[in-house]
Design an enzyme around this catalytic site. Structure first.
Site, PDB file in Angstrom:
ATOM      1  N   ASP A  23       0.934  -1.263   0.151  1.00 23.95           N
ATOM      2  CA  ASP A  23       0.047  -0.118  -0.052  1.00 23.95           C
ATOM      3  C   ASP A  23       0.897   1.308  -0.112  1.00 23.95           C
ATOM      4  OD1 ASP A  23      -2.140  -1.812   0.400  1.00 23.95           O
ATOM      5  OD2 ASP A  23      -2.854  -1.096   2.260  1.00 23.95           O
ATOM      6  N   HIS A  72       4.108  -7.944  -0.144  1.00 25.87           N
ATOM      7  CA  HIS A  72       3.756  -9.058  -0.712  1.00 25.87           C
ATOM      8  C   HIS A  72       4.297  -9.222  -2.274  1.00 25.87           C
ATOM      9  CE1 HIS A  72      -0.019  -9.699   2.011  1.00 25.87           C
ATOM     10  NE2 HIS A  72       0.487  -8.407   2.333  1.00 25.87           N
ATOM     11  N   SER A 107       8.856   3.375   4.655  1.00 28.67           N
ATOM     12  CA  SER A 107       9.861   3.133   3.615  1.00 28.67           C
ATOM     13  C   SER A 107       9.371   3.145   2.440  1.00 28.67           C
ATOM     14  CB  SER A 107      10.850   2.143   3.933  1.00 28.67           C
ATOM     15  OG  SER A 107      12.125   2.172   3.380  1.00 28.67           O
TER      16      SER A 107
END
Length: 283
Positions: free
Chosen positions: A86, A143, A251
């Site tokens: 995200d 992911h 990050s």
């Protein structure tokens, strides 16, 4: 560049300070840790409705930050490559003859410097890249963007500058001097993609599901080297959207695809530039 904040950040022992801050976020002090957790959640307006557990379940900021989501909260798109995190897709591009990547307006860095491996950089000539920035309020699990097999991983020691917009616009070669951990994944047809996970100020730890050894900024990896290469001893495969790792504080992820992938998806990344993306969405 010589603002008081950046002079302070330049002088600050960023890695040591980040480790210390990380220890604080993982403490379980009665009342205090939970109070800090609540302040963090309220300040950043975390959407706890999609979290695996309610806010009260998490014993400190550290646990809250690496929270998992409820099953099905991130549907996986029916496309070959999906977003691994995200965040905001802040930069995209195709490698020119010098293999330059855009850091910010007027600032560039090279794939060779990012990977610290000339041979690896050559493997991705003719490919494309996308930079995704994660803010503190984002979900911070990482992911796999594709279905494939892990080829290897590499750790590049470095410092831990902030990776927010201000830093990206000011610090030369930011992504090449911060610590980073790269996973190389090979698809069924032999094409490859790199998931470059860049550390940042405060905690700076990056973990991956396939190795406890590869925990960045935790004293487990050698720092007296240019690059530490790691090869799995057993086969490691990922389903598209399967968990790959986590950031312990905010990050950036840089996706790099090879020429084969770029040729079959020439518009990859371009339509989402500047937009917020979520895990599993088509890029």
């Amino acid at each position: 560049m010589n603002t008081p904040f950046y002079v302070f950040m330049k002088l600050l022992p960023k890695n040591a300070a980040s480790r210390a801050f990380g220890i604080v976020t993982r403490l379980r002090i009665p009342f205090v840790s939970k109070a800090l957790r609540n302040v963090f959640a309220n300040y950043y307006k975390l959407d706890m409705s999609e979290a695996e557990y309610p806010l009260s379940h998490y014993r400190n900021i550290g646990e809250l930050f690496i929270r998992r989501l409820k099953p099905g909260a991130r549907p996986i798109a029916d496309s070959e490559i999906v977003s691994p995190v995200d965040g905001v897709l802040s930069q995209t591009g195709v490698f020119d003859e010098n293999q330059k990547l855009i850091q910010a307006k007027g600032k560039y860095y090279t794939l060779k410097d990012l990977l610290r491996n000339d041979e690896m950089a050559k493997r991705f000539e003719g490919g494309a890249f996308a930079t995704i920035y994660l803010a503190p309020f984002n979900y911070h699990r990482i992911h796999s963007p594709v279905k494939g097999e892990l080829v290897d991983a590499a750790y590049c020691p470095g410092t831990l500058w902030p990776v927010n917009v201000g830093s990206v616009e000011r610090v030369e070669g930011l992504f090449c001097i911060n610590e980073r951990l790269t996973s190389r994944i090979r698809l069924e047809d032999g094409s490859e993609i790199l998931v470059v996970k860049v550390g940042a100020t405060n905690v700076g730890r990056i973990g991956v599901v396939y190795s406890d050894e590869l925990l960045v900024n935790a004293g487990r990896l050698p720092r007296d080297c240019k690059r530490f290469d790691w090869v799995p001893s057993t086969k490691v495969t990922f389903e598209k959207g399967g968990e790959l790792g986590r950031f312990e504080m905010g990050s950036t992820v840089i996706l790099v695809v090879d020429k084969k992938i770029h040729e079959r998806h020439p518009e990859l990344f371009t339509s989402r530039l500047g937009q917020a993306v979520k895990v599993g969405e088509s890029l």
